[in-house]
Scaffold this motif. Structure first.
Motif, PDB file in Angstrom:
ATOM      1  N   THR A  79      42.363  61.801  25.151  1.00  0.00           N
ATOM      2  CA  THR A  79      41.573  61.255  26.254  1.00  0.00           C
ATOM      3  C   THR A  79      40.209  60.742  25.789  1.00  0.00           C
ATOM      4  OG1 THR A  79      40.825  63.519  26.745  1.00  0.00           O
ATOM      5  CG2 THR A  79      42.659  62.664  28.042  1.00  0.00           C
ATOM      6  N   GLN A  87      42.343  51.884  28.883  1.00  0.00           N
ATOM      7  CA  GLN A  87      43.541  51.760  29.712  1.00  0.00           C
ATOM      8  C   GLN A  87      43.414  52.557  31.011  1.00  0.00           C
ATOM      9  OE1 GLN A  87      47.434  52.046  27.595  1.00  0.00           O
ATOM     10  NE2 GLN A  87      46.194  52.080  25.731  1.00  0.00           N
ATOM     11  N   LEU A  88      42.827  53.750  30.896  1.00  0.00           N
ATOM     12  CA  LEU A  88      42.610  54.559  32.091  1.00  0.00           C
ATOM     13  C   LEU A  88      41.669  53.858  33.057  1.00  0.00           C
ATOM     14  CD1 LEU A  88      42.263  58.139  30.540  1.00  0.00           C
ATOM     15  CD2 LEU A  88      44.154  57.292  31.946  1.00  0.00           C
ATOM     16  N   GLU A  89      40.635  53.230  32.527  1.00  0.00           N
ATOM     17  CA  GLU A  89      39.674  52.522  33.368  1.00  0.00           C
ATOM     18  C   GLU A  89      40.333  51.313  34.031  1.00  0.00           C
ATOM     19  OE1 GLU A  89      36.185  52.033  35.343  1.00  0.00           O
ATOM     20  OE2 GLU A  89      36.782  53.698  34.043  1.00  0.00           O
ATOM     21  N   GLN A  90      41.177  50.610  33.281  1.00  0.00           N
ATOM     22  CA  GLN A  90      41.896  49.469  33.842  1.00  0.00           C
ATOM     23  C   GLN A  90      42.830  49.911  34.970  1.00  0.00           C
ATOM     24  OE1 GLN A  90      43.835  47.502  30.572  1.00  0.00           O
ATOM     25  NE2 GLN A  90      41.918  46.787  29.652  1.00  0.00           N
ATOM     26  N   SER A  91      43.516  51.043  34.738  1.00  0.00           N
ATOM     27  CA  SER A  91      44.409  51.574  35.765  1.00  0.00           C
ATOM     28  C   SER A  91      43.624  51.947  37.015  1.00  0.00           C
ATOM     29  CB  SER A  91      45.165  52.796  35.242  1.00  0.00           C
ATOM     30  OG  SER A  91      45.987  52.455  34.151  1.00  0.00           O
ATOM     31  N   LYS A  92      42.467  52.574  36.799  1.00  0.00           N
ATOM     32  CA  LYS A  92      41.609  52.959  37.923  1.00  0.00           C
ATOM     33  C   LYS A  92      41.168  51.738  38.705  1.00  0.00           C
ATOM     34  CE  LYS A  92      37.137  55.148  38.871  1.00  0.00           C
ATOM     35  NZ  LYS A  92      35.948  55.805  38.268  1.00  0.00           N
ATOM     36  N   GLY A  94      42.681  48.864  38.842  1.00  0.00           N
ATOM     37  CA  GLY A  94      43.852  48.308  39.520  1.00  0.00           C
ATOM     38  C   GLY A  94      44.116  49.007  40.839  1.00  0.00           C
ATOM     39  N   VAL A  95      44.006  50.324  40.837  1.00  0.00           N
ATOM     40  CA  VAL A  95      44.205  51.108  42.058  1.00  0.00           C
ATOM     41  C   VAL A  95      43.133  50.770  43.089  1.00  0.00           C
ATOM     42  CG1 VAL A  95      44.172  53.438  43.029  1.00  0.00           C
ATOM     43  CG2 VAL A  95      45.403  52.994  40.899  1.00  0.00           C
TER      44      VAL A  95
END
Length: 264
Positions: A79, A87-92, A94-95
């Motif tokens: 992490t 990638q986690l930030e991009q996913s966040k 996107g949501v």
């Protein structure tokens, strides 16, 4: 005064009760990390399945699996990797983008003019006639001819349908299929049905892939479109599912956000 044995016994009982209380509040404890029972309840509710022990066990296993993966990711330092964090930030994002857009659409996205235009489009499809029709279905042509003769001689159509029709859906209702359009039925049935006037039955049995039919038309009426209020939710779903509409509305959302923002 309590002696040492009594004190130890009381302490052990207290510890057991405390431990039981902790487990009652949690769905599971994974390597010392508690998964609250409320989280399990929420997952079961979102699954849209009956709340039973089997469903709860499956949901619990899913939560345990998630926690094990999360703990292992932390233990391995994954992490903290820049690529993973990106990638986690991009996913966040996107949501969040999807959630903001969904809320915008729900509050102000679909205009009354768009609803009316969609309604007129749907309304134009409600054309032609619909028929209140009954039928009796049998396997053999000879049986169908005999039933036709029996009805023409004064036999009760509904009673005969209950006794002899092989259609499990309509037989208990005296052969009644309700109001239907000619497009909703197999071609051979529809062709015979539309030639009948109110109160008439077919002179000859009609052959379809299901067997032999004796058809009776109880009534005929023009197809009536539902009111806009009756199908308002369906209209919204139809409008918002259109990708071109989504693109245009997202552009409108961004224009509104920029118009009221201070960008330096």
């Amino acid at each position: 005064m309590f002696n040492t044995r009594q004190i130890l016994t009381i302490s052990a009982c207290s510890a057991a009760l405390f431990s039981t209380a902790i487990y009652a509040q949690n769905a599971a404890i994974v390597n010392g990390k508690a998964i609250p029972k409320a989280q399990l309840d929420k997952l079961v509710q979102k699954s849209n399945q009956p709340d039973n022990p089997q469903v709860r066990d499956q949901a619990r296993e899913m939560l345990v699996t998630r926690e094990l993966i999360l703990q292992e990711a932390n233990n391995r330092g994954i992490t903290q990797k820049e690529s993973v964090r990106e990638q986690l930030e991009q996913s966040k994002m996107g949501v969040l983008i999807a959630a903001v857009f969904e809320d915008f659409v729900e509050r102000e996205g679909v205009t009354e003019a768009e609803l009316k235009a969609a309604y007129e489009q749907v309304k134009s499809q409600y054309t032609g006639k619909e028929y209140h029709v009954e039928h009796i279905l049998v396997e053999k042509e000879a049986d169908a001819k005999a039933i036709t003769a029996q009805i023409k001689a004064g036999g009760n159509f509904a009673q005969i349908a209950k006794e002899k029709s092989k259609d499990p859906g309509s037989a208990p209702n005296g052969g009644d299929l309700g109001w239907v359009s000619d497009k909703a039925l197999v071609p051979e049935f529809s062709k015979a049905m539309v030639q009948l006037k109110k109160g008439q039955i077919t002179d000859k049995p009609v052959k379809t892939q299901y067997g032999w039919h004796i058809i009776k038309v109880d009534d005929v009426r023009d197809v009536k479109a539902p009111s806009m209020d009756e199908i308002k939710d369906q209209l919204k779903q139809m409008i918002t599912a259109d990708q071109n509409w989504q693109k245009a509305k997202f552009s409108e959302l961004m224009q509104k956000l920029r118009a009221k923002a201070k960008i330096q």
